[in-house]
Design a protein around this motif. Structure first.
Motif, PDB file in Angstrom:
ATOM      1  N   ALA A 222       0.991  -1.131   0.072  1.00 33.23           N
ATOM      2  CA  ALA A 222       0.274  -0.126   0.486  1.00 33.23           C
ATOM      3  C   ALA A 222       1.094   0.879   0.016  1.00 33.23           C
ATOM      4  O   ALA A 222       0.090   2.443  -0.146  1.00 33.23           O
ATOM      5  CB  ALA A 222      -1.180   0.108   1.070  1.00 33.23           C
ATOM      6  N   ALA A 223       2.453   0.924   0.576  1.00 33.94           N
ATOM      7  CA  ALA A 223       2.900   2.173   0.725  1.00 33.94           C
ATOM      8  C   ALA A 223       3.417   2.563  -0.931  1.00 33.94           C
ATOM      9  O   ALA A 223       3.903   3.783  -1.383  1.00 33.94           O
ATOM     10  CB  ALA A 223       3.968   2.002   2.356  1.00 33.94           C
ATOM     11  N   ALA A 224       3.610   1.599  -1.497  1.00 32.10           N
ATOM     12  CA  ALA A 224       4.330   1.148  -2.482  1.00 32.10           C
ATOM     13  C   ALA A 224       3.754   1.567  -3.545  1.00 32.10           C
ATOM     14  O   ALA A 224       4.199   2.482  -4.239  1.00 32.10           O
ATOM     15  CB  ALA A 224       5.158  -0.396  -3.581  1.00 32.10           C
ATOM     16  N   LEU A 225       2.340   1.835  -3.454  1.00 33.78           N
ATOM     17  CA  LEU A 225       1.478   2.096  -4.231  1.00 33.78           C
ATOM     18  C   LEU A 225       1.576   4.428  -4.521  1.00 33.78           C
ATOM     19  O   LEU A 225       1.385   4.488  -5.406  1.00 33.78           O
ATOM     20  CB  LEU A 225       0.009   2.405  -4.471  1.00 33.78           C
ATOM     21  CG  LEU A 225      -0.981   2.667  -4.555  1.00 33.78           C
ATOM     22  CD1 LEU A 225      -1.125   1.829  -6.585  1.00 33.78           C
ATOM     23  CD2 LEU A 225      -2.781   1.892  -4.731  1.00 33.78           C
ATOM     24  N   LEU A 226       1.722   4.304  -2.871  1.00 33.49           N
ATOM     25  CA  LEU A 226       0.889   5.542  -2.163  1.00 33.49           C
ATOM     26  C   LEU A 226       2.629   6.253  -2.923  1.00 33.49           C
ATOM     27  O   LEU A 226       2.340   7.689  -3.886  1.00 33.49           O
ATOM     28  CB  LEU A 226       0.885   5.296  -1.326  1.00 33.49           C
ATOM     29  CG  LEU A 226      -0.802   5.678  -0.504  1.00 33.49           C
ATOM     30  CD1 LEU A 226      -0.789   5.286   0.854  1.00 33.49           C
ATOM     31  CD2 LEU A 226      -1.095   6.678  -0.590  1.00 33.49           C
ATOM     32  N   LEU A 227       3.232   5.922  -2.267  1.00 35.68           N
ATOM     33  CA  LEU A 227       4.754   6.939  -2.604  1.00 35.68           C
ATOM     34  C   LEU A 227       4.755   6.533  -4.619  1.00 35.68           C
ATOM     35  O   LEU A 227       5.292   7.454  -5.335  1.00 35.68           O
ATOM     36  CB  LEU A 227       5.810   6.111  -1.663  1.00 35.68           C
ATOM     37  CG  LEU A 227       7.174   7.078  -2.026  1.00 35.68           C
ATOM     38  CD1 LEU A 227       7.033   8.884  -2.042  1.00 35.68           C
ATOM     39  CD2 LEU A 227       8.150   5.952  -1.445  1.00 35.68           C
ATOM     40  N   GLY A 228       4.829   5.145  -5.097  1.00 36.60           N
ATOM     41  CA  GLY A 228       4.524   5.244  -6.349  1.00 36.60           C
ATOM     42  C   GLY A 228       4.177   6.490  -7.255  1.00 36.60           C
ATOM     43  O   GLY A 228       4.990   6.753  -8.260  1.00 36.60           O
ATOM     44  N   ARG A 229       2.954   6.685  -6.739  1.00 36.36           N
ATOM     45  CA  ARG A 229       2.276   7.349  -7.346  1.00 36.36           C
ATOM     46  C   ARG A 229       2.443   8.651  -7.596  1.00 36.36           C
ATOM     47  O   ARG A 229       2.347   9.455  -8.224  1.00 36.36           O
ATOM     48  CB  ARG A 229       0.640   7.611  -6.523  1.00 36.36           C
ATOM     49  CG  ARG A 229      -0.387   8.268  -7.678  1.00 36.36           C
ATOM     50  CD  ARG A 229      -1.617   8.608  -6.472  1.00 36.36           C
ATOM     51  NE  ARG A 229      -1.793   7.296  -6.109  1.00 36.36           N
ATOM     52  CZ  ARG A 229      -4.127   7.572  -7.422  1.00 36.36           C
ATOM     53  NH1 ARG A 229      -3.674   8.361  -8.447  1.00 36.36           N
ATOM     54  NH2 ARG A 229      -3.913   6.055  -7.411  1.00 36.36           N
ATOM     55  N   ALA A 230       2.883   9.191  -6.243  1.00 32.94           N
ATOM     56  CA  ALA A 230       3.343  11.044  -6.101  1.00 32.94           C
ATOM     57  C   ALA A 230       4.616  11.072  -6.398  1.00 32.94           C
ATOM     58  O   ALA A 230       4.974  11.441  -7.062  1.00 32.94           O
ATOM     59  CB  ALA A 230       3.735  11.157  -4.666  1.00 32.94           C
ATOM     60  N   LEU A 231       5.606  10.527  -6.766  1.00 28.46           N
ATOM     61  CA  LEU A 231       6.811   9.903  -7.248  1.00 28.46           C
ATOM     62  C   LEU A 231       6.495  10.436  -9.097  1.00 28.46           C
ATOM     63  O   LEU A 231       7.799  10.616  -9.340  1.00 28.46           O
ATOM     64  CB  LEU A 231       7.986   8.859  -6.965  1.00 28.46           C
ATOM     65  CG  LEU A 231       8.557   8.408  -5.439  1.00 28.46           C
ATOM     66  CD1 LEU A 231       9.252   7.575  -5.922  1.00 28.46           C
ATOM     67  CD2 LEU A 231       9.475  10.135  -5.586  1.00 28.46           C
ATOM     68  N   CYS A 232       5.349   9.692  -8.741  1.00 22.93           N
ATOM     69  CA  CYS A 232       5.059  10.583 -10.933  1.00 22.93           C
ATOM     70  C   CYS A 232       4.721  11.470 -10.766  1.00 22.93           C
ATOM     71  O   CYS A 232       3.726  11.196 -12.506  1.00 22.93           O
ATOM     72  CB  CYS A 232       4.458   8.760 -11.301  1.00 22.93           C
ATOM     73  SG  CYS A 232       5.572   6.964 -10.950  1.00 22.93           S
ATOM     74  N   GLY A 233       4.481  11.889  -9.849  1.00 23.18           N
ATOM     75  CA  GLY A 233       3.116  13.122 -10.196  1.00 23.18           C
ATOM     76  C   GLY A 233       2.055  12.802 -10.214  1.00 23.18           C
ATOM     77  O   GLY A 233       1.367  13.817 -10.931  1.00 23.18           O
ATOM     78  N   ILE A 234       1.132  11.680  -9.578  1.00 24.53           N
ATOM     79  CA  ILE A 234      -0.135  11.608  -9.982  1.00 24.53           C
ATOM     80  C   ILE A 234      -0.977  11.763  -8.902  1.00 24.53           C
ATOM     81  O   ILE A 234      -0.761  11.277  -7.712  1.00 24.53           O
ATOM     82  CB  ILE A 234      -0.174  10.055 -10.350  1.00 24.53           C
ATOM     83  CG1 ILE A 234       0.721   9.671 -11.762  1.00 24.53           C
ATOM     84  CG2 ILE A 234      -1.510  10.104 -11.066  1.00 24.53           C
ATOM     85  CD1 ILE A 234       0.403   8.105 -12.800  1.00 24.53           C
ATOM     86  N   ASN A 235      -2.061  13.119  -8.872  1.00 22.14           N
ATOM     87  CA  ASN A 235      -2.812  13.471  -7.976  1.00 22.14           C
ATOM     88  C   ASN A 235      -3.764  12.629  -7.331  1.00 22.14           C
ATOM     89  O   ASN A 235      -4.605  11.793  -8.432  1.00 22.14           O
ATOM     90  CB  ASN A 235      -2.745  14.501  -7.895  1.00 22.14           C
ATOM     91  CG  ASN A 235      -2.061  15.821  -8.006  1.00 22.14           C
ATOM     92  OD1 ASN A 235      -0.639  15.485  -7.338  1.00 22.14           O
ATOM     93  ND2 ASN A 235      -2.472  16.451  -9.098  1.00 22.14           N
ATOM     94  N   ALA A 236      -4.024  12.190  -6.413  1.00 22.12           N
ATOM     95  CA  ALA A 236      -5.350  11.488  -6.272  1.00 22.12           C
ATOM     96  C   ALA A 236      -6.669  12.570  -5.501  1.00 22.12           C
ATOM     97  O   ALA A 236      -6.466  13.507  -5.792  1.00 22.12           O
ATOM     98  CB  ALA A 236      -5.215  10.571  -3.930  1.00 22.12           C
ATOM     99  N   ALA A 237      -8.005  12.200  -5.451  1.00 26.05           N
ATOM    100  CA  ALA A 237      -8.674  12.996  -4.871  1.00 26.05           C
ATOM    101  C   ALA A 237      -8.329  14.029  -4.456  1.00 26.05           C
ATOM    102  O   ALA A 237      -8.836  15.352  -4.627  1.00 26.05           O
ATOM    103  CB  ALA A 237     -10.229  12.246  -4.933  1.00 26.05           C
ATOM    104  N   SER A 238      -7.761  13.844  -3.023  1.00 24.46           N
ATOM    105  CA  SER A 238      -8.071  14.579  -1.780  1.00 24.46           C
ATOM    106  C   SER A 238      -6.013  14.837  -1.808  1.00 24.46           C
ATOM    107  O   SER A 238      -5.556  15.464  -0.521  1.00 24.46           O
ATOM    108  CB  SER A 238      -8.960  14.337  -0.755  1.00 24.46           C
ATOM    109  OG  SER A 238      -8.190  12.960   0.134  1.00 24.46           O
ATOM    110  N   ILE A 239      -5.672  13.647  -2.305  1.00 24.24           N
ATOM    111  CA  ILE A 239      -3.658  13.925  -1.619  1.00 24.24           C
ATOM    112  C   ILE A 239      -3.094  14.272  -3.028  1.00 24.24           C
ATOM    113  O   ILE A 239      -3.292  13.784  -3.640  1.00 24.24           O
ATOM    114  CB  ILE A 239      -3.136  13.111  -1.283  1.00 24.24           C
ATOM    115  CG1 ILE A 239      -4.457  12.147  -0.235  1.00 24.24           C
ATOM    116  CG2 ILE A 239      -1.766  12.899  -1.445  1.00 24.24           C
ATOM    117  CD1 ILE A 239      -4.171  11.345   0.677  1.00 24.24           C
TER     118      ILE A 239
END
Length: 505
Positions: A222-239
């Motif tokens: 789950a942390a890999a998903l969160l950090l991977g998304r962020a490092l790729c510059g992809i925003n989530a709905a509220s983060i």
């Protein structure tokens, strides 16, 4: 011990206290101490309640769901209970008034730690909660850090998003050492909040990234998903990605997303597809993008199923590819994807009249000639021409998602099979019943002109006998209209807007 075994309430409280504290010749054994203090004879004992509230740390009380005991002891005037409950209310309550009241009462009773917290509030009145907790972190015996971790776990367990966001904010703004327990709690809270549309304040991204990296190093997907998304510059709905990391690193982020995908996070496959399908991105790779999209579709992502189906139909050069495309679109449509349904509808032609009128006519014919009734039902459900209805091999062409015209109209232009999806569950059920009937009756498609003429006459007779307009069951379409409904470059051109919509994220 002898008195406790005899049920002496004072002895029970004393034995329980010594086990909870591990003092006066007793080992520290929390479960056994609580067993003594929960003896039936102590059910209404304020003394037992105060022993538990005084001996156990706030984190332990919260972990064991004993906060009601803490509240009872605080109401009874126990100073340590008022201090602990004040800390808990500071962590969990949006209104600081109750927490301040408890701390003031503890300070008035001579509690130096509560007094220190109140001094910190006077020095930093703009953020009293953070001031209180930072001041009390200086007293190791209170185990405030463990209490914060437990409050975060409690908030996640309650699934109260405002509660989660409030405790998360405090956990990230306070100055204390990062631990694996804190990292896990922060990761779980962020995972819960990322798609809930809840606005979050900006934190120090370096600390958040460090906590998530700690979880990743311990094998948390789950942390890999969160950090991977962020490092790729992809925003989530509220983060926004800037909340989780100070700078982008798409290659590292892709590696983390792949780790999350391999662990079963279907969303990660979708994100990997977006990254690799971007022709201008640093990890652009069309072949890998297609692979990632297929994995996301297989994982149950309706968006991926719709996109894969649209890609397959747009580029289909054979019947197998067309069937695969319709199958994926059908899967997405069956879970409510409107864009998939709209694209599937471009393959169908509508019949005239109402369904009630058609059902009534079929019911009148069914008892006399079931063959005609089932042909009419298939023709209306899938928008067939009269000649298609006569020639279609229902048994061989039936699919879980609809019908394939394996025996189309025998002309050069219409030799391309039509792939017809069932857009409603009742249509697929009708098809299943038709397949059962034709399989049981053993009636095969007509293979000669004579056989086709006989079938045509049989249909015409059944309709004319009851005065039923054949437009209720057969579409009127020339070869160019039919060609536009077959999966081909012509269809792709006419449906290009719906294809573009289906391919969008």
């Amino acid at each position: 011990m002898a008195l406790a075994r005899q049920g002496d309430t004072t002895a029970l409280c004393e034995v329980g206290r010594r086990y909870l504290l591990g003092t006066d010749g007793f080992p520290r054994y929390l479960d056994l101490g609580l067993d003594y203090l929960s003896h039936p004879s102590l059910a209404s004992s304020v003394q037992a309640t105060m022993v538990i509230a005084d001996a156990l740390s706030l984190a332990e009380l919260a972990r064991r769901n004993l906060l009601i005991v803490l509240s009872t002891a605080a109401n009874a005037g126990l100073v340590s209970a008022r201090l602990k409950l004040g800390i808990w209310r500071t962590l969990t309550s949006p209104d600081s008034a109750e927490a301040m009241s408890l701390l003031v009462a503890a300070a008035d009773a001579g509690c130096d730690m509560a007094a220190s917290a109140l001094v910190a509030v006077r020095e930093s009145p703009s953020n009293p909660g953070i001031a209180i907790l930072n001041a009390l972190l200086a007293f190791p015996s209170l185990e405030v850090q463990q209490a914060i971790v437990q409050a975060l776990a409690t908030a996640v367990r309650c699934r109260d998003l405002d509660f989660v966001a409030r405790v998360l904010r405090q956990a990230l703004l306070l100055r204390f050492e990062s631990t694996s327990e804190l990292a896990d709690g922060v990761c779980e809270a962020l995972s819960m909040l990322q798609h809930r549309g809840l606005s979050l304040m900006t934190y120090q991204s370096q600390r958040v990234e460090a906590l998530l990296a700690l979880c990743v190093n311990r094998g948390n997907p789950a942390a890999a998903l969160l950090l991977g998304r962020a490092l790729c510059g992809i925003n989530a709905a509220s983060i926004p990605s800037s909340l989780l990391t100070a700078r982008r690193n798409v290659r590292r982020g892709s590696a983390l997303l792949l780790r999350a995908a391999d662990a079963g996070y279907t969303e990660a496959w979708t994100l990997l597809y977006r990254l690799h399908a971007n022709g201008h991105g640093p990890v652009a790779n069309p072949q890998m993008a297609r692979f990632f999209l297929e994995k996301a579709a297989e994982g149950g992502s309706a968006n991926a199923q719709r996109q894969l189906g649209a890609l397959l139909l747009r580029s289909a050069t054979c019947l197998e590819e067309a069937e695969q495309g319709v199958q994926w679109l059908h899967m997405a449509s069956s879970v409510g994807d409107p864009l998939a349904r709209q694209l599937l509808s471009t393959l169908l032609l509508p019949c005239e009249g109402s369904d009630d009128e058609a059902n009534s006519a079929i019911g009148a014919i069914l008892d006399e000639d079931a063959w005609v009734a089932y042909r009419l039902r298939v023709a209306r459900d899938f928008g067939l021409t009269k000649v298609e209805a006569i020639n279609v091999d229902v048994v061989a062409g039936a699919r879980a998602w609809g019908l394939v015209l394996l025996t189309p109209v025998p002309t050069s232009k219409s030799s391309i099979p039509r792939v017809l999806p069932g857009l409603r569950p009742e249509v697929l059920e009708n098809l299943r019943m038709a397949v059962e009937y034709f399989r049981r009756s053993g009636q095969t498609p007509a293979s000669s002109d004579t056989g086709r003429r006989q079938r045509l006459q049989r249909l015409r007779f059944a309709l004319e006998r009851r005065g039923i307009d054949e437009s209720l069951f057969f579409v009127q379409a020339n070869s160019s209209v039919l060609s536009a409904r077959r999966v081909s470059s012509t269809w792709a051109f006419h449906s290009r807007l719906k294809i573009q919509a289906a391919l969008a994220d």
